[in-house]
Design an enzyme around this catalytic site. Structure first.
Site, PDB file in Angstrom:
ATOM      1  N   SER A  60      -9.713   1.956   2.856  1.00  0.00           N
ATOM      2  CA  SER A  60      -8.808   2.666   1.974  1.00  0.00           C
ATOM      3  C   SER A  60      -7.811   1.762   1.247  1.00  0.00           C
ATOM      4  CB  SER A  60      -8.047   3.722   2.763  1.00  0.00           C
ATOM      5  OG  SER A  60      -7.215   3.109   3.733  1.00  0.00           O
ATOM      6  N   LYS A  82       0.838  -1.202   0.000  1.00  0.00           N
ATOM      7  CA  LYS A  82       0.000   0.000   0.000  1.00  0.00           C
ATOM      8  C   LYS A  82       0.872   1.251   0.000  1.00  0.00           C
ATOM      9  CE  LYS A  82      -3.939   1.949   2.586  1.00  0.00           C
ATOM     10  NZ  LYS A  82      -4.776   1.810   3.798  1.00  0.00           N
ATOM     11  N   SER A 122      -9.993  -0.288   7.061  1.00  0.00           N
ATOM     12  CA  SER A 122      -9.360  -0.147   5.743  1.00  0.00           C
ATOM     13  C   SER A 122      -8.670  -1.392   5.209  1.00  0.00           C
ATOM     14  CB  SER A 122      -8.353   1.003   5.765  1.00  0.00           C
ATOM     15  OG  SER A 122      -9.025   2.231   5.704  1.00  0.00           O
TER      16      SER A 122
END
Lengths: 95, 486
Positions: free
Chosen positions: B154, B79, B178
């Site tokens: 996210s 990420k 997330s």
């Protein structure tokens, strides 16, 4: 509680943000809807309850006061938007 | 050889048996990325050259017969809020569009030390603030099951990359849901570890008392393998907890006979899509059939979790994001005459709308006259939420619920209404507030879209979560699918 455009401008100033005239209407409305949502907590009886700032009982983590290796200065400055002679460069802050 | 959807443990064995080389594997993954990335848009940055170089090194080590770990030679996506030395880390923000970190996060370093092959950095909502990846400054990742829907957020880029087989596994981060919510929306396994289990050093901070990095994988065994490799005390993160090392693969096959499962009634109320609930009840029946005991319980403060979260997380964010001032790194506005103007213009131009909203909400809740009414009160309610979990865990081993209240929603459907977007995290935020671990795993499909089951455990008892998940995965009776990306 009602949130006005003036409130938004005040908080923006504290947060070092600014909004254009066009933005502020929409922003105030959405900001107010979030504040209204979180007001729900007023219903909860919190008398005598201690706050949880942190989930584990860790306090004041200390290490030995020993000199270690620092990051190389060029590396530290490698992302600086502006720099000069090994320093970050900003506009004059003193009159 | 067909390489579709292999797991870490399968590829580890193939690499050791020399059925495939790491270089070949990496080349195939980049071919796959070339094929589907245009549609899915999981990545912000790809690192093909470094990946191939590293793969060749791993192949040499393998040829020499060196003993390597489980992750060696296997492609991973990271990420883009986890810093990687020499590779751009943008946080999905214009503010960090050109930021090249001069150091590695502890988890990045751990992956590299294990000879993992980083393929690239995945898309996310700006600074991890969002539940759909629509808040990225660069692109909106699509849900591989239906490209008109969001992958969740996210960590939407990480989840989409794993399920579309653009990576074998990925790392995500969770502040309120997330990892689990995108894992549920994309039909993969995602674990939010206990707060303090995985070092946060080098994870760009959103809300420091809630943030945790965790694995996003194709199956439960992979989840345990990745956790083995990223968990552990780190002196660079003073909130990481020093505990004895656990091998999370050990408990997987223990079974669930006698396991006490709690179903919280607040997590099965009217706000939850009844089709989603039915899938969870079906999955729980499977576990019951394997010898688990199931009871209904109450987590009475659940209805206050989201309000609590939307005070605490923005408050911490407003403080953490004060560092973005255009001085040391990141975006700087072009025209300014004073230091104040430099700060204000840089921040107003560099941050997107949702990030500004959260900074504003946080600043407001911390400001003079409101601190006690909002911030301090929220921290007290947090104590009550945490206690709800402690009470249930006195009698039960795991808590099971849906991960999300709905199926993946349409792109654009919630973007203009922050509260409706926040509501997609209603079943996950309490877990971050309480600091306990929780996993989401697929448990079937509705109209071709995956449904996620959430398994919540006691603090530092990831092993029990994983063995429950493994037992269900090995005995689940729904037909497993992979998305046809079209």
């Amino acid at each position: 509680m009602d949130i006005s455009k003036e409130d938004v401008k005040h908080v923006a100033k504290l947060a070092r943000l600014e909004f254009s005239q066009e933005e502020i209407e929409d922003f105030t409305q959405k900001f107010a809807s979030v504040i209204e949502y979180v007001e729900k907590l007023k219903e909860v009886d919190v008398e005598g309850i201690e706050p949880t700032y942190h989930v584990h009982p860790i306090k004041n983590v200390m290490r030995e006061d020993k000199v270690g290796k620092s990051m190389d200065r060029d590396k530290v400055l490698s992302n600086a938007p502006d720099k000069e002679t090994g320093f970050f460069k900003i506009p004059n802050v003193l009159d | 050889m067909d390489l579709n959807n292999f797991t870490i443990h399968e590829l580890r064995d193939k690499l050791r048996k020399k059925e495939i080389s790491s270089e070949e594997l990496v080349n195939r993954y980049f071919k796959r990325i070339e094929k589907v990335e245009g549609k899915v848009e999981s990545y912000i940055t790809l690192t093909k050259e470094e990946a191939l170089k590293k793969a060749k090194e791993v192949d040499e080590k393998l040829a020499k017969g060196e003993e390597l770990g489980d992750l060696a030679g296997i492609p991973v996506a990271v990420k883009d809020n986890i810093v990687t030395e020499g590779v751009k880390t943008t946080c999905g923000s214009k503010m960090l569009e050109n930021f090249v970190p001069p150091y590695d996060a502890t988890v990045t370093k751990k992956l590299k030390d294990e000879d993992a092959i980083i393929l690239g950095k995945t898309n996310l909502d700006e600074f991890a603030m969002g539940s759909s990846t629509e808040n990225s400054a660069f692109k909106t990742t699509k849900n591989p099951w239906d490209l008109s829907r969001v992958p969740g957020g996210s960590s939407g880029g990480s989840a989409a990359a794993v399920v579309s087989d653009e990576a074998v596994y990925a790392l995500g981060s969770s502040t309120g849901g997330s990892i689990r919510q995108p894992a549920a929306f994309c039909g993969i396994v995602g674990l939010k570890p206990t707060y303090g289990l995985v070092s946060r050093y080098g994870l760009v901070a959103f809300a420091s008392s809630l943030d945790q990095i965790g694995p996003m994988t194709k199956d439960v065994e992979d989840c345990a393998i990745v956790l083995n490799n990223i968990a552990g005390y780190d002196k660079m993160d003073s909130t990481s907890v020093n505990r004895e090392k656990v091998d999370y693969t050990k408990a997987l096959k223990e079974g669930v006979k006698g396991l006490k499962i709690a179903l919280p009634k607040e997590y099965f109320d009217d706000r939850i899509d009844s089709r989603v609930k039915d899938k969870i009840y079906d999955a729980v029946k499977v576990l019951e059939g394997l010898g688990a005991e199931v009871s209904e319980v109450s987590l009475p403060h659940s209805e206050y979790a989201l309000s609590t979260y939307y005070i605490i997380a923005p408050a911490e964010a407003s403080s953490n994001l004060a560092r973005f001032d255009g001085v040391r790194y990141g975006y700087r506005t072009e025209n300014y005459n004073s230091i104040d103007e430099l700060f204000i213009k840089t921040r107003s131009e560099g941050f997107g709308e949702e990030v500004k909203r959260r900074i504003m909400v946080g600043t407001y809740c911390l400001s003079s006259g409101y601190y006690d009414a909002y911030y301090k009160r929220a921290q007290k309610v947090r104590t009550l939420i945490k206690k709800d979990f402690e009470d249930v865990f006195k009698k039960y081993d795991v808590i099971i619920s849906p991960t999300t209240p709905t199926l993946p929603f349409k792109i654009g459907e919630k973007k203009e209404d922050p509260i409706s977007m926040y509501l997609s995290d209603i079943l996950t935020v309490s877990i971050n507030l309480a600091g306990v671990p929780a996993l989401s795993m697929p448990c079937g499909y509705i109209d071709g879209l995956p449904v996620g089951m959430q398994i919540i455990g006691k603090a530092f008892d990831e092993s029990t979560i994983l063995k429950t998940a493994y037992a269900y995965e090995q005995n689940s009776n729904y037909e497993k699918k992979t998305p046809e990306i079209k």
